[in-house]
Design an enzyme around this catalytic site. Structure first.
Site, PDB file in Angstrom:
ATOM      1  N   HIS A  75      -1.166  18.136   7.775  1.00 27.72           N
ATOM      2  CA  HIS A  75      -2.026  17.743   8.888  1.00 27.72           C
ATOM      3  C   HIS A  75      -1.193  17.063   9.971  1.00 27.72           C
ATOM      4  O   HIS A  75      -0.106  16.542   9.701  1.00 27.72           O
ATOM      5  CB  HIS A  75      -3.132  16.827   8.400  1.00 27.72           C
ATOM      6  CG  HIS A  75      -4.163  17.546   7.585  1.00 27.72           C
ATOM      7  ND1 HIS A  75      -5.323  16.952   7.169  1.00 27.72           N
ATOM      8  CD2 HIS A  75      -4.212  18.822   7.110  1.00 27.72           C
ATOM      9  CE1 HIS A  75      -6.043  17.814   6.473  1.00 27.72           C
ATOM     10  NE2 HIS A  75      -5.379  18.958   6.425  1.00 27.72           N
ATOM     11  N   GLU A  77      -1.531  14.254  11.594  1.00 26.59           N
ATOM     12  CA  GLU A  77      -1.234  12.830  11.368  1.00 26.59           C
ATOM     13  C   GLU A  77      -0.206  12.657  10.254  1.00 26.59           C
ATOM     14  O   GLU A  77       0.642  11.770  10.314  1.00 26.59           O
ATOM     15  CB  GLU A  77      -2.499  12.024  11.112  1.00 26.59           C
ATOM     16  CG  GLU A  77      -3.421  12.537  10.041  1.00 26.59           C
ATOM     17  CD  GLU A  77      -4.471  13.517  10.529  1.00 26.59           C
ATOM     18  OE1 GLU A  77      -4.110  14.610  11.011  1.00 26.59           O
ATOM     19  OE2 GLU A  77      -5.667  13.217  10.385  1.00 26.59           O
ATOM     20  N   CYS A 103      -9.123  13.433   7.847  1.00 25.45           N
ATOM     21  CA  CYS A 103      -9.829  13.717   6.601  1.00 25.45           C
ATOM     22  C   CYS A 103      -9.628  12.514   5.667  1.00 25.45           C
ATOM     23  O   CYS A 103      -8.858  11.598   5.981  1.00 25.45           O
ATOM     24  CB  CYS A 103      -9.293  14.990   5.963  1.00 25.45           C
ATOM     25  SG  CYS A 103      -7.593  14.872   5.365  1.00 25.45           S
ATOM     26  N   CYS A 106      -5.914  12.007   4.561  1.00 23.22           N
ATOM     27  CA  CYS A 106      -5.097  11.430   5.632  1.00 23.22           C
ATOM     28  C   CYS A 106      -5.472   9.971   5.879  1.00 23.22           C
ATOM     29  O   CYS A 106      -4.606   9.141   6.167  1.00 23.22           O
ATOM     30  CB  CYS A 106      -5.238  12.242   6.909  1.00 23.22           C
ATOM     31  SG  CYS A 106      -4.380  13.833   6.834  1.00 23.22           S
TER      32      CYS A 106
END
Length: 160
Positions: A75, A77, A103, A106
């Protein structure tokens, strides 16, 4: 000419970074900042040295895991945090600007790394068809400030 706020600069950069994504399904960008300085950037995509989904699997993208997520990509991040840490950058107390709310997985990483605030553009729950943004709930529960970026962003004469 009006001077833009740093929030505007950082979110517009996150939107531009999302355009670098090789993902077939969703493009996401992230900017990790400390005060008024950028300490790391990221966008969703596979780890370096693996396959770029749009090039290797242009029809459907890479395979999906049991939850329907990409089995290959990190992802945005995650990429921003990993790059900062890999380069010995201290992320504790930083702010993360991201085009899609984190999410839950994360969010756990964000909290564990001591990131103090998350500013997001779009809801992860709305994108995934979920009843609640679990990542935002987790962050809020454990004291990480969260803020939805409410301004409109126009790029290439299109409102996003």
């Amino acid at each position: 000419m009006a001077r833009p706020d740093f929030d505007d600069i950082f979110m517009e950069l996150a939107v531009n970074l999302a355009k670098r994504s090789h993902c077939i399904k969703k493009h996401v960008g992230a900017v990790l900042t400390k005060e008024t300085r950028i300490i790391s950037i990221g966008y969703n995509g596979p780890p370096p040295g693996t396959h770029n989904c749009d090039e290797e699997f242009p029809e459907h993208g890479c395979s999906r895991d049991s939850k329907g997520s990409c089995s290959l990509a990190l992802h945005a991040e995650q990429n921003a945090i990993l790059y900062a840490v890999k380069n010995n950058t201290y992320v504790d107390g930083s702010t993360l600007y991201v085009t899609l709310a984190p999410c839950l997985a994360c969010a756990r990483i964000i909290y564990s790394m001591g990131i103090a605030k998350v500013v997001y553009l779009y809801s992860y729950a709305e994108y995934k068809g979920l009843p609640v943004d679990e990542g935002l709930s987790f962050l809020s529960k454990f004291g990480v400030a969260i803020e939805k970026y409410e301004k409109e962003i126009v790029f290439d004469d299109k409102l996003i």
